[in-house]
Design an enzyme around this catalytic site. Sequence first.
Site, PDB file in Angstrom:
ATOM      1  N   GLY A 193     -54.404 -26.956 -53.379  1.00  0.00           N
ATOM      2  CA  GLY A 193     -54.047 -26.943 -55.015  1.00  0.00           C
ATOM      3  C   GLY A 193     -54.499 -25.428 -55.359  1.00  0.00           C
ATOM      4  O   GLY A 193     -54.234 -24.506 -55.083  1.00  0.00           O
ATOM      5  N   GLY A 194     -55.209 -25.835 -56.659  1.00  0.00           N
ATOM      6  CA  GLY A 194     -55.703 -24.802 -57.297  1.00  0.00           C
ATOM      7  C   GLY A 194     -56.731 -23.837 -56.486  1.00  0.00           C
ATOM      8  O   GLY A 194     -56.741 -22.693 -56.763  1.00  0.00           O
ATOM      9  N   GLY A 432     -31.275   5.663 -43.318  1.00  0.00           N
ATOM     10  CA  GLY A 432     -31.988   4.962 -44.355  1.00  0.00           C
ATOM     11  C   GLY A 432     -33.539   4.963 -44.195  1.00  0.00           C
ATOM     12  O   GLY A 432     -34.459   4.884 -45.242  1.00  0.00           O
ATOM     13  N   ALA A 433     -33.935   4.720 -43.015  1.00  0.00           N
ATOM     14  CA  ALA A 433     -35.419   4.550 -42.881  1.00  0.00           C
ATOM     15  C   ALA A 433     -36.114   6.018 -43.287  1.00  0.00           C
ATOM     16  O   ALA A 433     -37.219   5.748 -43.773  1.00  0.00           O
ATOM     17  CB  ALA A 433     -35.766   4.188 -41.627  1.00  0.00           C
TER      18      ALA A 433
END
Length: 575
Positions: A193-194, A432-433
């Site tokens: 959780g937190g 494009g790379a």
Amino acid sequence: MTNKLTPSLNNPFQQNAEVEFTVPGQIDYEPGLYEAALQSGHDLLQRPKKAAGVKNVQKQHEKKRMTVWERIQVLADAGTEPKILYQNWGKNLDGASLVTAIVKVNGRDVALYGHDFTVRAGSMDATNGSKLARLFEMAGKLGIPLVGMNDSAGAYIPAGVGGLDGYAEAFTALRKINGVVPSIMCMFGYNAGGGAYLPRQGSFVIQPNDTFFGLTGPGVVKSVLGEDVTADELGGPAVHSQSGVTDFVVPDEVAALRKVKELLNYLPDNASVAPPFQPTSDPLSRPTWDIDLLLKKAFNSPTGFNTPFEIGIIIQQMCDHGDYFEIQPERARNTVCALGRIGGNVVGFVANNSAVSSGQIDIDAAYKNARFIRFCNVYNIPVIFMEDTTGFLPGREQETGGIVQAGRAMLDAIVDLRTPRFLMIVRNAFGGAYAAFNNYPTGADFVCALPTTRLAVMGPAGVEYVYKDEVRKIRGSVKSRIAEATAENVKAGMSEADAAAAAKSAVAEWQKAEEAVLTQRYERELMNPNEALSLGSISQIVMPSELRKVLGEQLELHLKGYKPGPMGGVQREFH
């Protein structure tokens, strides 16, 4: 019957001496209310370290975990005392399950918090949240790094909504110093959780083996979804290191704390200053002959310029004494992100790694690069890009997974980069790379290339477009050539079937040889750095043995004109 021996922390020879609150040279007199108050204060000072009791400390050790105080002792510099802050001890132990402090690490002040699992399982209440928030605010105000040692069962259920408010207050305060001071989070024990959200707000997460953190535990997954899953399968290091939730996996808690020290060595105190300079005896002029040997062995092999190799070898040769620190080393190995030093200056490396998937950029690689580049941007770290990729990874799986979005995240991070940045093209730089990988149009300060560079709009497949007439002519003549060769074979006495098979085989070999000639011509005329040099897309060709010298000198040159400071421009929507 044999008595079973059990380990104990009790010392049978220990004598509990009473503390006397006297001043040197003081004449003896009967203690009064003042001494009683001092005794009470002394007891409160000692209480955090003694409250757990022997039994709870033993339980912690049996789980192969240290107590929070032992962790602090491992992390802090030897001979220094932590400055413990906010020693809350409410009616229901409010605030007692969390320790906050300022400690010395590598001679630097560091803000630190750690859950004390021996007290109420390290759970969080409203007081804990306020303690954390004040610590985070102090770290931001003082401009010092933050280290978290997380080992918590989550919100303290009897505290009701107070525990949730505590987490919410801590979340908010930590978010406000994100990008102001760097933070490193260690995940000890079992956090849910937190206890998982909060540390992931930090810059880096370190997770030892045999630990868990996640949205929910296996029990909740079983009750809600009916799915049987172990803690390790749900939120162990193998899971989080692949998704990028965890940045480093280490064997145990001591290794995690050592990793904190190692990482801090490369990080500035805050976003307003430069990373720590470290004088080196490794000269910038040192020839990088091992890079020359690596490329010679790779490219002179039978597979030639298509031979993959590990880019980490080049990074190692570039760095002072070969020392560098890789980020997320177990995720997206087709790209390498690392911190190192050249001439004593900290520098980030973003490098395509042809040893994995030809160095193609997929979704994970793009996000890994983007996040690291943004971190370097915030904390005044110059970046060297090393390009060797045949492009973005194509395919249905990548498209449905959002490769366009991931690629754009990487491109945005590169365009936004304000620190000195350099591009060194090792071999392949296609399409494009190349356009999205820190060239001059996207803001590079210096671009160089090895003689082995193959820079083009497309790889060898470009033959189909550049020499389409020649290709069409070759393929258009195949049918007639087969017919002619078949007729000649029949005249030579072969059966019709054998004549046709032999003709097809011979023509196929001819076609392959002719198209290979075109491919060689394409590589010779277009897949090289010549056009890029003529257009100014590349500043210079660099010999492999001179890489450290050339890039090191460029780094020093541009750092002279760079003024470290916090981000002052537009903050982008996406990250």
